[in-house]
Scaffold this active site. Structure first.
Site, PDB file in Angstrom:
ATOM      1  N   CYS A 139       0.834  -1.203   0.000  1.00  0.00           N
ATOM      2  CA  CYS A 139       0.000   0.000   0.000  1.00  0.00           C
ATOM      3  C   CYS A 139       0.863   1.245   0.000  1.00  0.00           C
ATOM      4  O   CYS A 139       1.339   1.689   1.045  1.00  0.00           O
ATOM      5  CB  CYS A 139      -0.913  -0.016   1.224  1.00  0.00           C
ATOM      6  SG  CYS A 139      -1.924   1.461   1.387  1.00  0.00           S
ATOM      7  N   CYS A 142      -0.595   4.224   1.986  1.00  0.00           N
ATOM      8  CA  CYS A 142      -0.538   4.042   3.437  1.00  0.00           C
ATOM      9  C   CYS A 142       0.869   4.301   3.968  1.00  0.00           C
ATOM     10  O   CYS A 142       1.044   4.906   5.023  1.00  0.00           O
ATOM     11  CB  CYS A 142      -0.932   2.615   3.813  1.00  0.00           C
ATOM     12  SG  CYS A 142      -2.529   2.089   3.196  1.00  0.00           S
ATOM     13  N   ASP A 143       1.878   3.815   3.239  1.00  0.00           N
ATOM     14  CA  ASP A 143       3.232   3.791   3.776  1.00  0.00           C
ATOM     15  C   ASP A 143       4.237   4.655   3.023  1.00  0.00           C
ATOM     16  O   ASP A 143       5.361   4.836   3.489  1.00  0.00           O
ATOM     17  CB  ASP A 143       3.749   2.341   3.788  1.00  0.00           C
ATOM     18  CG  ASP A 143       2.843   1.424   4.599  1.00  0.00           C
ATOM     19  OD1 ASP A 143       2.349   1.880   5.643  1.00  0.00           O
ATOM     20  OD2 ASP A 143       2.620   0.276   4.187  1.00  0.00           O
TER      21      ASP A 143
END
Length: 315
Positions: A139, A142-143
């Protein structure tokens, strides 16, 4: 909820689940939505891991995936959907009312719409578990902003639109992005191919596959095997992102619903109906061809309309 029989339960969220909830709510069905969890512990499906959504109608300048899901969620609540942010662990479709259960709650319902989507695949290479969330992720949104990836070289695995989008997104933070493509061509749309191939910070490695992740406390390098030459080289990267496809989240339904050879729920004709009367499926859990937010939302709408008509007929 324990002592009453609900009219409709929606399992899953995302564009399909929330759209089904909006239509069912407007039809006075007071649906219960078991949202489940997406990346980062948030409901909303795969769009929670998507950056700029440029092709969803109504947003001329585009919209961030999580923001689009937030808007859909609020709209579902506005029309009376009751949201339960928990995972369903057991279903019983053997007789009506159907039973839907989490670890803490059991609900009886006359009808069910399944919108559980699909999950990103992993490679399961040596070192993957050690460096998961310490350099390896599925992701980018997300990261990608993690300081771990700031001004370092990063690798992305895949050749489709998701891989192209993640590679482009990560150029905002990484010093360089290596796109590892298993075949000798990209499967991404033409416009995404052009963006990737013309980007100064992206290097495409053809017929390349990561086979091992290495480092101390965090990821420091990935061994890459050339599919053509069979040679192995080591790529110094601080991040490895997977964008290699998805597996439908149908484990709960293997013993009760008809699935195709890839595990997706089979639907009947042009409808979203499954082989069990009173159970419908919408979104990526039954669609491995289009897999777009707009088609997921469309099938969510279809499922809610079909459920509304069916419930009216049986009462």
């Amino acid at each position: 909820m324990k002592n009453t029989i609900e009219q409709l339960v929606i399992i899953g969220s995302g564009p399909a689940g929330y759209t089904a909830a909006i239509y069912a709510g407007r039809a006075q069905l007071q649906p219960i939505v078991f949202e489940g969890f997406a990346a980062g512990g948030l409901p909303g499906g795969q769009l929670m891991t998507t950056t700029e959504v440029e092709n969803y109608p109504g947003f001329a300048e585009g919209i961030q995936g999580p923001q689009l899901m937030k808007e859909m969620r609020q709209q579902a609540i506005r029309w009376g959907a009751k949201l339960v942010t928990d995972d369903v662990v057991k279903v019983d479709f053997s007789h009506r009312p159907f039973s839907i259960a989490t670890d803490d709650l059991e609900v009886k319902t006359q009808a069910v719409i399944i919108c559980t989507g699909a999950t990103a695949r992993r490679l399961h290479i040596p070192g993957e578990d050690k460096f998961w969330n310490n350099g390896i992720s599925a992701c980018a949104i997300c990261d990608g902003t993690n300081p771990l990836f700031k001004d370092v070289e990063i690798a992305v695995v895949g050749g489709g639109d998701s891989a192209a989008e993640e590679a482009l997104y990560l150029t905002k933070y990484a010093s360089k992005v290596h796109l590892l493509v298993r075949s000798d061509r990209l499967r991404a749309s033409k416009i995404m191919q052009q963006r990737v191939l013309n980007h100064a910070k992206i290097q495409v490695h053809w017929q390349a596959l990561p086979i091992e992740a290495n480092g101390d406390d965090v990821l420091q390098s990935v061994k890459i095997q050339s599919q053509a030459a069979g040679t192995i080289t080591e790529l110094k990267v601080g991040g490895l992102f997977y964008a290699i496809g998805h597996t439908p989240n149908t484990q709960l339904f293997q013993d009760s619903l008809d699935l195709d050879d890839k595990g997706y729920i089979k639907t009947i004709g042009k409808s979203t109906a499954t082989n069990i009367a009173g159970v419908w499926a919408a979104g990526d859990v039954q669609d491995h061809i289009y897999r777009q937010a707009i088609t997921a939302a469309g099938t969510g709408c279809m499922a809610a309309l079909e459920a509304e008509r069916w419930l009216a007929e049986i009462h």
